[in-house]
Every structure is written in C-alpha cells, then in structure tokens.
Design a protein around this motif. Structure first.
Motif, short mmCIF file in Angstrom:
data_model
loop_
_atom_site.label_atom_id
_atom_site.label_comp_id
_atom_site.label_asym_id
_atom_site.label_seq_id
_atom_site.Cartn_x
_atom_site.Cartn_y
_atom_site.Cartn_z
N HIS A 82 0.98 -1.19 0.00
CA HIS A 82 0.08 0.07 -0.03
C HIS A 82 0.89 1.03 -0.09
CE1 HIS A 82 -3.77 -2.25 0.44
NE2 HIS A 82 -3.11 -2.73 1.23
N ASP B 204 -2.74 4.94 -1.42
CA ASP B 204 -3.34 4.45 -2.79
C ASP B 204 -4.36 5.51 -3.38
OD1 ASP B 204 -1.71 2.12 -2.28
OD2 ASP B 204 -3.33 1.03 -1.45
N LEU C 65 -4.71 -3.53 4.65
CA LEU C 65 -5.15 -2.03 5.07
C LEU C 65 -6.54 -2.17 5.71
CD1 LEU C 65 -5.11 1.06 4.71
CD2 LEU C 65 -6.04 0.67 2.36
N LEU D 290 -1.56 -0.68 8.59
CA LEU D 290 -0.98 -0.86 7.13
C LEU D 290 0.04 -2.22 7.29
CD1 LEU D 290 0.13 2.45 5.70
CD2 LEU D 290 -1.88 1.05 4.86
#
Length: 124
Positions: free
Chosen positions: A12, A25, A40, A35
């Motif tokens: 991510h 993102d 996520l 994360l």
C-alpha cells in the motif's frame, strides 16, 4: 506532508498525511489505519494512543512483520506495558509520533523490509 512514492507488489502506497488522516493508494482515510504488505485496515485504533491495547494489533499476529511502526499522533506516547505485551506476542513495535512513523514506513519499504504501520492521525 507529501511522502515519496513506493512501488512494489502488494504494497500500500502511503502518499501523505495530515491532521485528520492519511492518503493511501490515492484515497484519504480519516482516522487511524493499520498497514502491512497485504493489509489495509480502516478505521483502526482508538481516538488516543493511551487507549491502545493488544486487541488493536490482533490482525498483525497471523503474519508477524519484522517491525511494527506505531504512530501515536502528534507526540510519541510510550506505553511500556503495552509494548511488553506485544513483544511477548511476537511483535517488535517501535513507538514514535505519526509523522516519523510515516517517513520511516516509506524508508523501510524502499529497503524491501517486512514492515507494518499502526498509525493514529496527527490530531490524536
């Protein structure tokens, strides 16, 4: 604050952060986020670092990363008892303010490290 773009599979991209949350993102997430390489989780965590407990880190226990960067908001909040409990569960946690955790996350990803970030917003 803008961060450098990270490129890689199943990672991510933590692009920036502000008082209320994080841009990951290309999407802004208000509040805390968790994360990892293939994780996520949002919303994540309490409104203040002093309210964190072991259960908040449960999603990381299945695939223990090398290090978990704990961003505790505007200032570093160090709960030694919680850190000991997490260490006993197999997690290596480094607590720091959220801005430092965001920067360090990008650096460790660039080094191809197995890193996770548990981030509370700057306003926490």
């Amino acid at each position: 604050m803008k961060l450098h773009r990270q490129v890689g599979n199943l990672r991510h991209n933590l692009q920036s952060y502000d008082e209320l949350g994080f841009v990951i993102d290309g999407q802004h997430y208000h509040g805390g986020v968790l994360l990892a390489q293939d994780l996520l989780l949002h919303p994540w965590g309490p409104t203040h670092a002093g309210l964190l407990d072991r259960e908040d880190f449960q999603p990381l226990l299945a695939a223990i990363p090398e290090v978990v960067l704990l961003g505790t908001g505007r200032r570093q909040h160090l709960d030694v008892t919680l850190l000991r409990t997490l260490r006993d569960s197999g997690l290596t946690v480094e607590a720091m303010d959220s801005a430092a955790a965001c920067r360090t996350y990008g650096i460790l990803l660039a080094e191809d490290r197995q890193v996770a970030a548990a981030l509370l917003p700057i306003s926490a």
